[in-house]
Enzyme design. Sequence first.
Site, PDB file in Angstrom:
ATOM      1  N   SER A 292       0.836  -1.199   0.000  1.00 21.08           N
ATOM      2  CA  SER A 292       0.000   0.000   0.000  1.00 21.08           C
ATOM      3  C   SER A 292       0.871   1.249   0.000  1.00 21.08           C
ATOM      4  CB  SER A 292      -0.923   0.030   1.213  1.00 21.08           C
ATOM      5  OG  SER A 292      -1.693   1.218   1.212  1.00 21.08           O
ATOM      6  N   ASN A 351      -7.937  -1.911   1.945  1.00 22.21           N
ATOM      7  CA  ASN A 351      -8.620  -1.209   0.863  1.00 22.21           C
ATOM      8  C   ASN A 351     -10.098  -0.994   1.173  1.00 22.21           C
ATOM      9  OD1 ASN A 351      -6.122  -1.476  -0.325  1.00 22.21           O
ATOM     10  ND2 ASN A 351      -6.897  -2.174  -2.283  1.00 22.21           N
ATOM     11  N   GLU A 354     -10.271   1.849   3.367  1.00 23.89           N
ATOM     12  CA  GLU A 354      -9.999   3.001   2.495  1.00 23.89           C
ATOM     13  C   GLU A 354     -11.261   3.438   1.751  1.00 23.89           C
ATOM     14  OE1 GLU A 354      -7.779   3.169  -1.717  1.00 23.89           O
ATOM     15  OE2 GLU A 354      -6.468   2.563  -0.054  1.00 23.89           O
TER      16      GLU A 354
END
Length: 623
Positions: A292, A351, A354
Amino acid sequence: MIIIMGVSGSGKTSLGKQLSLRMSKPFYDADDFHTPANKNKMKSGHALTDSDRVPWLLDLASKIKEWTLNGGSILACSALKEEYRTILSKFNNNVTWVVLNGSFDLLLPRLTKRKNHFFKPELLQSQLDTLELPTYGIYVDCNKPIKQMVQEVIDNIPDTTPATIGVIGLGVMGQGIALNSAKCGLETAVYNRFVKGEEQVVFDFLSVNSQFKNLQGFTNISSFINALERPRKVWLMIKSGSAVDDLLDEIVPLLNEEDIIIDGGNSYFKDTRRRALELQKRKIHFVGCGVSGGEVGARNGASLMFGGSKEAYKNLSPFLKNISAKDSKGKPCEAYMGADGAGHFVKMVHNGIEYAEMQLLAETYAVLAHQMSYTEISSIFEEWNRGYEASYLLEITSKILQQKEGDAYVLDLILDSAGSKGTGLWSTKVALDLGEANTMMSSAVFARYLSGLKKQRMVLSDRKPTPLHTASFDIEKLKEAYGFSRIINHIQGFNLIEAASEKYNWDYNPSETARVWTQGCIIRSRLMEDLIGYFSIEKSLLNNEKILDTISKTEPNIAALLHHAIDQKIALDTYSSAYNFWLAICSERLPANLIQAQRDFFGAHTYQRVDSSLNEFFHTKWD
């Protein structure tokens, strides 16, 4: 790449052919690449000019580029001037030059004895006059026996250091990882397929980054694999899915036991588990490493989530520590997450968090855009970013709101239809499989899907109710509602990792995961830094008194925000999900008893009773 240089008659071709046999590398004679015009000119006894030679040299430079990437070769070329040698090494700054030195009296008889050669002996002196001897290279006396000359060259060829890591795939992330590795001083090999549309990828990469002398480039997969130190470490940075399986079919036969393949892409964790199990039969380590940080993180220090065998992790750990970001205490932001697919699972959840964080900021922007300008919103976000709510995503959102293209804000020029690459969807599916209440990530995914229905939204837009009145919302209350929702998002994300770790017997250490996510990654934040300490006390955030107190204290503000959004007709998907999760998780009694009754009514699914053991199940004969 070896280039043997010298004037005509010095024995370049003879030496080159013998070296080719000894070193198992193809041999080429530069004279074979002269244009017919050049050959005819020399046949007529006229010396070539620089303008004659430059096209020939440029053509050879392109050939050298190709030969180098296919494992190297040996070229015989006069290369009399330094400017000629500069052209020849345009795409390869690691050429080994072999300089054959001899006198006019030695070379002229050799030229005279040659039959049917386009180079006339009377041109020898012009070549000697043109010759600029380099201050580098392996000098060989061309009057020595050929076998002795061959051995001198082999004995003096610089050692090629095997590459510590090999990166396959030179997209943005692959280039970043390779340059990060090279910047750390590690010998690094790169490979990209040589197919239509990608012919120049490796060449351009090496050319642009020629300052790194520890970069080797290949378009031949066998040469690439052979350039790696044992056990080999092959880092894949390619598209997830079938492309990974296709590549494995190609490279696995070239590998040996104990070699390591690292999938650094966003592969689905179950695919990683399958591949690890299949390659374990060959005693080859296949690991999934979540990466990441985007382009900047890959290049300057990423957050790395490793999943695979502990043996492979021990072998790779020095490399991971080199290329990872560093936390506030200087410790590398990389860690072991567990066996097989653990690393990719943790990256998938990263993610998912996110997704929800981005959607929360989008919804916050939607609320504020009804009552102030972009400049004012940006200032508020900047202020928040100096306090407890500080995060990378908040920081970039503030900058986005200020960006202009001419007199227009770039944000107003961007279509309101958001894309996705699958990891958010996977997080939602996995949560359903594991029975986890992953409502915020799911809401964020569906919000993107709704945004994609642009045409339908435009048709239905006149059906949207108009607010009875326009009102502003208190900024401090909005800030606390935002903080409330972010905590719920992180609770759900870490709960999902914990559930998977229990099912798959992975090493779950939430404090270490939070630490790895404090630098380099997209979801780094002040909250994440605090979570390290919270998790060191208690693995579940819902058992942490400080977290619970914060949520309870700010609950009235998110309730007020949702009332405001309903009044102003603003859709707040993730805020609603956060609030409803909290209401439900704090409810001693939910209406699920009615659902159980319905299930038993139409399907005889049975139910448990409040006045009996949880091990007992009952069925009612409903009227």
